[in-house]
Each structure stands twice: as structure tokens, then as C-alpha cells.
Design a protein around this motif. Sequence first.
Motif, PDB file in Angstrom:
ATOM      1  N   LEU A 325     -34.982  -4.553 -10.740  1.00 13.06           N
ATOM      2  CA  LEU A 325     -36.262  -4.613 -11.440  1.00 13.06           C
ATOM      3  C   LEU A 325     -36.225  -5.690 -12.519  1.00 13.06           C
ATOM      4  O   LEU A 325     -37.147  -6.508 -12.637  1.00 13.06           O
ATOM      5  N   GLU A 326     -35.156  -5.722 -13.309  1.00  8.62           N
ATOM      6  CA  GLU A 326     -35.033  -6.766 -14.326  1.00  8.62           C
ATOM      7  C   GLU A 326     -35.002  -8.148 -13.688  1.00  8.62           C
ATOM      8  O   GLU A 326     -35.588  -9.106 -14.208  1.00  8.62           O
ATOM      9  N   ALA A 327     -34.325  -8.271 -12.561  1.00 10.32           N
ATOM     10  CA  ALA A 327     -34.225  -9.570 -11.893  1.00 10.32           C
ATOM     11  C   ALA A 327     -35.606 -10.096 -11.518  1.00 10.32           C
ATOM     12  O   ALA A 327     -35.917 -11.278 -11.734  1.00 10.32           O
ATOM     13  N   VAL A 328     -36.455  -9.236 -10.977  1.00 10.54           N
ATOM     14  CA  VAL A 328     -37.796  -9.675 -10.599  1.00 10.54           C
ATOM     15  C   VAL A 328     -38.615 -10.011 -11.843  1.00 10.54           C
ATOM     16  O   VAL A 328     -39.397 -10.978 -11.852  1.00 10.54           O
ATOM     17  N   LEU A 329     -38.445  -9.251 -12.902  1.00 13.46           N
ATOM     18  CA  LEU A 329     -39.201  -9.503 -14.134  1.00 13.46           C
ATOM     19  C   LEU A 329     -38.826 -10.826 -14.796  1.00 13.46           C
ATOM     20  O   LEU A 329     -39.583 -11.344 -15.613  1.00 13.46           O
ATOM     21  N   TRP A 330     -37.670 -11.379 -14.457  1.00 10.75           N
ATOM     22  CA  TRP A 330     -37.286 -12.697 -14.974  1.00 10.75           C
ATOM     23  C   TRP A 330     -37.947 -13.833 -14.195  1.00 10.75           C
ATOM     24  O   TRP A 330     -37.909 -14.981 -14.629  1.00 10.75           O
ATOM     25  N   HIS A 331     -38.536 -13.534 -13.045  1.00  5.86           N
ATOM     26  CA  HIS A 331     -39.144 -14.586 -12.233  1.00  5.86           C
ATOM     27  C   HIS A 331     -40.324 -15.216 -12.977  1.00  5.86           C
ATOM     28  O   HIS A 331     -41.157 -14.522 -13.567  1.00  5.86           O
ATOM     29  N   GLU A 334     -42.988 -20.770 -10.060  1.00  6.74           N
ATOM     30  CA  GLU A 334     -43.619 -20.546  -8.765  1.00  6.74           C
ATOM     31  C   GLU A 334     -43.696 -19.063  -8.399  1.00  6.74           C
ATOM     32  O   GLU A 334     -44.483 -18.675  -7.537  1.00  6.74           O
ATOM     33  N   ALA A 335     -42.872 -18.238  -9.039  1.00  6.90           N
ATOM     34  CA  ALA A 335     -42.864 -16.803  -8.754  1.00  6.90           C
ATOM     35  C   ALA A 335     -43.597 -15.993  -9.823  1.00  6.90           C
ATOM     36  O   ALA A 335     -43.519 -14.758  -9.814  1.00  6.90           O
ATOM     37  N   GLN A 336     -44.328 -16.664 -10.708  1.00  5.50           N
ATOM     38  CA  GLN A 336     -45.010 -15.950 -11.792  1.00  5.50           C
ATOM     39  C   GLN A 336     -46.030 -14.951 -11.252  1.00  5.50           C
ATOM     40  O   GLN A 336     -46.142 -13.830 -11.753  1.00  5.50           O
ATOM     41  N   ALA A 337     -46.762 -15.345 -10.225  1.00  2.00           N
ATOM     42  CA  ALA A 337     -47.788 -14.447  -9.687  1.00  2.00           C
ATOM     43  C   ALA A 337     -47.156 -13.189  -9.100  1.00  2.00           C
ATOM     44  O   ALA A 337     -47.671 -12.073  -9.292  1.00  2.00           O
ATOM     45  N   ALA A 338     -46.046 -13.336  -8.410  1.00  2.00           N
ATOM     46  CA  ALA A 338     -45.362 -12.163  -7.857  1.00  2.00           C
ATOM     47  C   ALA A 338     -44.830 -11.278  -8.972  1.00  2.00           C
ATOM     48  O   ALA A 338     -44.929 -10.040  -8.912  1.00  2.00           O
ATOM     49  N   ARG A 339     -44.293 -11.898 -10.016  1.00  2.00           N
ATOM     50  CA  ARG A 339     -43.776 -11.136 -11.160  1.00  2.00           C
ATOM     51  C   ARG A 339     -44.905 -10.370 -11.850  1.00  2.00           C
ATOM     52  O   ARG A 339     -44.765  -9.186 -12.173  1.00  2.00           O
TER      53      ARG A 339
END
Length: 360
Positions: A325-331, A334-339
Motif C-alpha cells: 500500500l505504501e509503495a503504491v502511495l509513493w507513485h 505518470e502514475a499519479q492518476a492511479a495513485r
Amino acid sequence: SMFLRLSVPGGPDPEGIAEWLATAPDPIYGGQLQDLAAPGQKAEGRMDVSYEEIPVTLSDGMVISLRAPSYAFAGAAWGDPAPDLMISPRVAPQMIGLGLLEAIPAADILALADPEDADGDGISGRVQIVPSVEFGVPMLGRFGLKAGAPTVKEQSAGAFSGDMGLSTVLHPDPWGDCTTAQTACRAAPHGQEPDKRDGLEVDRESLDLVTFYSRNLGVPERRGVDDPQVLRGKEVFYGLNCQGCHQPKFVTNRLDGQPEQSFQLIWPYTDLLLHDMGPGLADGRPEGRASGSEWKTPPLWGIGLTQHVSGHTQFLHDGRARSLLEAVLWHGGEAQAARDGLVALEREDREALIAFLESL
């Protein structure tokens, strides 16, 4: 398993590679901080790291604390490093499935690149192109956190030299990363054996055996593929467009003499491309064609077994994330929308997404 990459701006541009961001090793300390030393030698220094906790509030009010690290090269033993020194921490990525990644047709990877974001989805993956020490031509980069190595053999030989100071046919100097400024290191006893085989510390046959071993470390079987929560998490994964970078599947090349990698349908969840991940994950240090904020999409297969295999759940290039979960929140980038989509999820869907990732 963490270490610091070192470099300074400038240096030669390799022939035939456009958009190269030239860097060179530090004149004294080389390309990697050596914080340990053989008997009779002294370590180059140490890596200092400190963390600042940054709270992130999710849509249901749950607060996740992210660790924002700061790194420093301290205790320099051979004088001050270059004033424009760039440093980047590295945690060794998992080694499973490397031969299968190597067997993905280059044309299939190139077809996924969209450097100008022509399709308008906010994702603009770029290929890494690097000089091949083994073949003497530019090749597609596939291995390393910024895809700086084109083959499993070159990745292995680079580790022998940089991590262990051992010579191979691709890096024949027996002092490894010791620079001309480190005369004591270069003059120290080494393991070259001129009267045996090719005289190298790691002879050709040994490098080939290590390459074969690294190429054939298997990928674990998925778990929970029919679990309703995992299936819901897969829907969430695709709904957030995570597959825009984490390309689910490929079919490998037909390879002479490598039936174990040939013509297989594989599910690595990576496009092996460089993506700008935003300022939060930027290390500020270019590598090849990768900028200081670009990283290669890491494969996700086997990621759910990290705790079982490695005894921890620390992710990303420097291990700052203590959970998936933390890993995805660091995106970002280009991955801002997914985050941001993750932040907006209901708790049930968020937990389903993590369950899907842990099933891979």
C-alpha cells in the motif's frame, strides 16, 4: 542489501545512442560506495539515512504514514568526493524469471513505448538503450532499477566487479571499483591466476554458470487465483490502469539452446520501460537515457512472497515502502492518476487490490 550508486555529471556519449545523459564515476570513489573493505584496506565511508514521516489520509479516513528518506555519503576516507557528486540508493531487486524477461522480443517492448503520449493516457514509457560490453553495440536495457544492463550476463559481471571486486572477461580489472586515486587498493593482492584457464578471478566457465543459474531461477506459482477478493482486486487493478505500465503478459522468443525460456506465455506485469515517477521517488541521478526521476517498471510476479522469502516487506528502489500500500502511495508522475485513484477507493476495494498484488 542496500548500497549507494555514485556519479558526477559529464563524460563521453556512447556512439549510436540518442538522448544519452552523460555521467561518470566519482574521480576518487568510483561508481559505488564501498562501505566494507578487505583486510589491510579501509572502507570508503558509510551511507547515512534518516526518515521523515509524511501522513496520507485515504478516502475512508485511514491515515497511512510514508517514510521520506534522506541519504548522505559520510565519513569519506580518501578525501572529499566531487562537489557535484550524485548519489542514489539501491536495494537489490528479486532475481526470479530473469531469463524469461531476457527472452521477451525487443520488438514487443518497443511497441509499448509511447514517449510523446500519443494515446493521451498520461503514460509515456521510453526505452532504455545502453552499450553492450559483451557485444559492442547498443542494446535494449532490461535489468537493473533503471534498466542499465542489457543481458543477464552483463548484469552478473557488473555485480562481480562493482559489488565484489572480482574480474571477469567483461570487466577484467582485478581491483573492481577502485579508482586510480586509490593506489593501495589497486596494489593489494588479488586473485588473478595467469597460469590457470583465462587468468581471471571469475573465469569464463564460472561466469557462464552464474549466468545460467541467474537466468533459470523460477517464478513461483500464483496463489488464490479463484478467490473472489483477488478477482475483485484484479478488476480494481485494471480500473486504475495499473496495466498501463505493469504490462501483464508476453510471449517469449524461440531461442536456440534455451528451450526452458522459449515460446512461453509469461505474466511478469512489467513493460520494461522507463517511466517518470515524479519528484517523490526521484533520485536526481541520471543513468543512461533515464533521467533522475525515471525508473524501469519493476516486475510484480512473486511480489506477494517477499515476506516469506526475504523476511521483510520493504519495497521500491530504496526499501522506503513498508507495505505494498505504501509503495503504491509513493507513485507519482505518470502514475499519479492511479495513485490518486487508490486514495479514493473504498476500504473493501483497496484491500482487494492488495490481495490481488499479493497473489502474483
